[in-house]
Scaffold this active site. Structure first.
Site, PDB file in Angstrom:
ATOM      1  N   GLN A   1      -1.528   0.499  -7.265  1.00 57.52           N
ATOM      2  CA  GLN A   1      -2.647  -0.340  -7.661  1.00 57.52           C
ATOM      3  C   GLN A   1      -3.018  -0.189  -9.132  1.00 57.52           C
ATOM      4  OE1 GLN A   1      -3.890  -2.623  -5.632  1.00 57.52           O
ATOM      5  NE2 GLN A   1      -2.587  -1.955  -3.953  1.00 57.52           N
TER       6      GLN A   1
ATOM      7  N   CYS B   1      -3.712  -0.515   5.634  1.00 63.31           N
ATOM      8  CA  CYS B   1      -2.830   0.653   5.729  1.00 63.31           C
ATOM      9  C   CYS B   1      -3.564   1.915   5.277  1.00 63.31           C
ATOM     10  CB  CYS B   1      -1.555   0.458   4.910  1.00 63.31           C
ATOM     11  SG  CYS B   1      -0.471  -0.820   5.571  1.00 63.31           S
TER      12      CYS B   1
ATOM     13  N   ASP C   1       0.383   7.921  -6.728  1.00 63.65           N
ATOM     14  CA  ASP C   1       0.776   6.626  -6.189  1.00 63.65           C
ATOM     15  C   ASP C   1       0.131   5.576  -7.087  1.00 63.65           C
ATOM     16  OD1 ASP C   1       0.962   4.229  -4.858  1.00 63.65           O
ATOM     17  OD2 ASP C   1       0.089   4.935  -2.980  1.00 63.65           O
TER      18      ASP C   1
ATOM     19  N   LYS D   1       3.824  -5.740  -6.673  1.00 66.03           N
ATOM     20  CA  LYS D   1       2.405  -5.707  -7.028  1.00 66.03           C
ATOM     21  C   LYS D   1       2.204  -5.811  -8.545  1.00 66.03           C
ATOM     22  CE  LYS D   1       1.360  -2.614  -3.125  1.00 66.03           C
ATOM     23  NZ  LYS D   1       0.766  -3.562  -2.168  1.00 66.03           N
TER      24      LYS D   1
ATOM     25  N   HIS E   1      -3.057   5.478   1.187  1.00 65.58           N
ATOM     26  CA  HIS E   1      -2.265   4.481   1.907  1.00 65.58           C
ATOM     27  C   HIS E   1      -1.340   5.205   2.876  1.00 65.58           C
ATOM     28  CE1 HIS E   1       0.758   1.291   2.482  1.00 65.58           C
ATOM     29  NE2 HIS E   1      -0.136   0.427   2.015  1.00 65.58           N
TER      30      HIS E   1
END
Length: 406
Positions: A201, A364, A198, A224, A121
């Site tokens: 998700q 992104c 990261d 999220k 991202h």
């Protein structure tokens, strides 16, 4: 017993709404998930019974607000399996990555190297480019395989003694591919590099045992993960937080201030300058508590059933092509696809006319789009509250788009 998706859906009021005459088939969870009643109640309770600033007040409301804020830190830490004082609240996942890039990055020297991948991202690319401009570090990139996974076979050849940090997506926001964290950590240790994941998700799909992953930094976003907007999390090992200078200066993050010198508070206070996002943090704590109570084995099996249903349906539509892993192994419920001859935005607008919310564009992740010479994809991202009806509505819309827009 099978996973009770109806009971989960009942905790999300928006999913029973009829908006502009259409039911809500919300399949854009990779951008923002919906919020359960438990989170809404936690934020409302703070705003209506405990609203005050935290940390310094001695009146009852301030003490109640501080207790709720610090209890949220405990809930997040429990969700990740770490110590509360290793949890730093930020404004979001992007803010957390920028904090690491600035604070940990300030400890790096010209010529030190950061290793990223082609599928990151932008939030895990641009902060490191800014650090490169500011401090003279170098950036290396792991390529991506044809099925949209980080090519870990190329990883050892990209590592050098100057590699100080490997920063990768735990789960891709475009392909849904799950990273083999163990392989990355093992490779990093050969050169003494730190590892940051990261988790934007990954965190929405259940508690994470960070000690077993043996990484050094972890970040994720509240919005999220069924929580409010404007809140994110940075976790880092205590010794790293202790070594890192502040990212921002102001109230709450100081030990003592004089015009001659200022001393810093210990972590995590050192990284939480000013009034923090109190209500959103409390909401995120409630979201983590809600997630810990969910049957994630059942939820993940349910999600993968929907992924298979979606992929089977797309493969029967003329001109539809799935981008990313073709199977269910080592993936999460994010599916990107293209419809030949139709722009992804047109697909998404057609789906909206069927009450289906998806994301379209480059997500992104422009370097990944460039790698495969794509303008963008249509992305379907699922959560435990989605059901077969959502997938059926989407497939109906895609079939309509294939007939009318090509």
């Amino acid at each position: 017993m099978s996973f009770d998706v109806g009971a989960v859906r009942g905790q999300f009021p928006i999913l029973s709404e009829i908006i502009d005459g259409k039911p809500v088939h919300y399949l854009d969870n990779g951008a923002s998930a919906q919020t359960p009643i438990a989170v809404l109640d936690a934020v409302r309770t703070y705003e209506t019974t405990s609203r005050a600033n935290v940390l310094r007040g001695v009146h009852r409301l301030a003490e109640r607000a501080t207790d709720a804020y610090e209890n949220a830190r405990v809930e997040v830490a429990t969700f990740l399996g770490v110590a509360p004082m290793e949890i730093v609240f930020t404004g979001g996942c992007t803010a957390a990555i920028n904090l690491v890039a600035y604070s940990y990055g300030s400890l790096l020297k010209p010529g030190d190297r950061i290793l990223l991948s082609e599928l990151e991202h932008h939030s895990n690319i641009v902060p490191w480019q800014l650090l490169r401009s500011r401090a003279g570090i170098e950036i290396d990139m792991v390529p991506v395989t044809v099925d949209g996974r980080i090519d870990l076979g190329k990883l050892p050849g990209l590592l050098t003694p100057r590699t100080k940090l490997i920063s990768l997506a735990h789960v891709s926001n475009v392909t849904g591919a799950l990273l083999d964290v163990g392989a990355v950590v093992a490779a990093a240790k050969t050169v003494g590099a730190k590892v940051m994941l990261d988790g934007a998700q990954k965190a929405p799909h259940g508690p994470i045992d960070l000690p077993s992953l043996d990484v050094d930094f972890y970040v994720f976003a509240g919005h999220k993960a069924y929580g409010p907007n404007g809140i994110g999390v940075l976790w880092a090992k205590a010794e790293l937080l202790d070594a890192m200078p502040p990212f921002m200066g102001g109230g709450s993050m100081i030990g003592r201030v004089t015009f001659a010198e200022t001393t810093w508070a210990p972590a995590p206070r050192r990284f939480e300058a000013g009034t923090p996002p109190i209500g959103p943090a409390i909401g995120l704590g409630a979201a983590c508590k809600w997630m810990r109570a969910l049957d994630w084995a059942g939820a993940h099996a349910h999600e993968m059933t929907m992924v298979q249903h979606l992929m089977d349906g797309l493969q029967k539509i003329d001109g539809a092509r799935i981008f990313g892993p073709a199977g269910l192994q080592n993936r999460y419920p994010v599916v990107s696809f293209m419809l030949e001859g139709v722009h992804p935005h047109d697909v998404a607008q057609t789906l909206d006319s069927f009450g289906v919310a998806v994301r379209a564009g480059h997500h992104c992740a422009q370097p990944l789009m460039d790698r495969f010479d794509l303008d963008g994809t249509t992305r379907v991202s699922m959560a435990p509250y989605n059901n077969g009806g959502d997938i059926d509505a989407l497939l109906t819309g895609v079939r309509h788009a294939a007939k009318t827009l090509r």
